[in-house]
Design an enzyme around this catalytic site. Structure first.
Site, short mmCIF file in Angstrom:
data_model
loop_
_atom_site.label_atom_id
_atom_site.label_comp_id
_atom_site.label_asym_id
_atom_site.label_seq_id
_atom_site.Cartn_x
_atom_site.Cartn_y
_atom_site.Cartn_z
N PRO A 2 8.72 -1.06 -9.32
CA PRO A 2 9.92 -1.91 -9.35
C PRO A 2 9.56 -3.36 -9.05
CG PRO A 2 10.32 0.10 -8.12
CD PRO A 2 8.86 0.06 -8.40
N GLU A 3 10.13 -4.27 -9.82
CA GLU A 3 9.92 -5.69 -9.62
C GLU A 3 11.18 -6.29 -9.00
OE1 GLU A 3 8.17 -7.46 -13.16
OE2 GLU A 3 7.37 -5.52 -13.76
N HIS A 92 10.54 16.13 -3.38
CA HIS A 92 9.97 14.81 -3.11
C HIS A 92 10.83 13.96 -2.18
CE1 HIS A 92 7.16 15.89 -6.22
NE2 HIS A 92 8.08 15.86 -7.16
N ARG A 111 5.29 9.96 -5.85
CA ARG A 111 3.86 9.69 -5.62
C ARG A 111 3.50 9.46 -4.15
NH1 ARG A 111 1.33 6.43 -10.74
NH2 ARG A 111 2.64 7.33 -12.37
#
Length: 276
Positions: A2-3, A92, A111
């Site tokens: 994400p930016e 997750h 992740r």
């Protein structure tokens, strides 16, 4: 990863959903996400009221009472969701914040690269990862003169310079490719080779592109969603990123993809030529 537009969209959603709530318990299911001692993390957050949620670059800042801030970096796959306490845990889900209203704020990360750290609110800007950050591009701190001076003193190519977060924050791979296409700059052009006109054009395109991306809720290329689990819409407005082999929207030349600064980089070889 994400930016700025995606992190800002998450911030705005969480602000509506959880600000004003008090933490009554924290369940850490994957301790490596916590920087520091997980047990102390849980104990310190207990009974703290969330006053506001800020952002610095790509970092979320959960500001609690008693001069306490949780600094959260989503990295590549981190997401926050609100759930009812009786809803099954999604796979997750690694951190669960129990709220006083009976809901849960859940942190989900496929992740497991995301990180959280507690610091004193008045010491946030002294954290090493935040202290070196450049100005926010959507704030009054982002000034053309300062931007031009930094670029003139930089010996890097323009793409890695914009990625390193010290000249200006929040730009990642997608938006750097986009603003360089808009500015008709080759990603390998040296920063100190740019003309004053090119710098001014790039400056304006950074502001305009990020403003438009925030308005569209960010860009969903793979799995990004906001706090309401909505995908972004800016992927439909991309000009060059992910369009290898497709005709340039400006001149019709096929978009090329190369590696710059170890990142896949999309550009038009006709519109974005390296200065001779």
């Amino acid at each position: 990863m994400p930016e700025l537009p995606e992190v800002e969209t998450v911030r705005r959603g969480l602000e509506k959903l959880v600000v004003g709530q008090r933490i009554t318990a924290v369940d850490v299911r994957y301790p490596k996400i916590i920087i520091g001692e997980p047990a102390k993390f849980c104990q310190t957050l207990n009974n703290k009221k969330l006053l506001s949620i800020g952002r610095r670059g790509k970092f979320l800042l959960f500001n609690f009472d008693q001069n306490l801030t949780m600094v959260s970096h989503l990295r590549m796959e981190g997401k926050y969701f609100i759930r009812q306490i009786d809803q099954p845990l999604e796979k997750h889900t690694h951190i669960i914040f129990q709220l006083a209203n009976g809901q849960q704020l859940r942190y989900n990360d496929v992740r497991k690269f995301g990180r959280m750290q507690l610091v004193k609110t008045d010491q946030v800007q002294n954290l090493p990862n935040l202290r070196k950050l450049g100005p926010e591009p959507l704030s009054d701190d982002f000034k053309l003169r300062d931007f031009a001076i930094k670029l003139s003193h930089c010996k890097k190519a323009i793409k890695p310079a914009l990625l390193d977060q010290t000249i200006v924050v929040g730009l990642g791979n997608i938006y750097v490719d986009e603003v360089l296409w808009l500015s008709q700059l080759n990603p390998l052009t040296g920063c100190n080779e740019l003309t004053a006109k090119q710098v001014a054009n790039l400056f304006q395109n950074i502001i305009q592109e990020l403003t438009a991306a925030v308005k569209a809720g960010g860009t969903t290329v793979r799995t990004y969603t906001d706090a309401f689990e909505h995908s972004g819409k800016f992927q439909f407005a991309l000009h060059v990123y992910g369009k290898e082999g497709q005709p340039c929207q400006r001149c019709g030349t096929k978009i090329q993809k190369i590696r710059v600064a170890q990142r896949g980089t999309h550009f038009c070889p006709q519109c974005q030529q390296v200065p001779s």
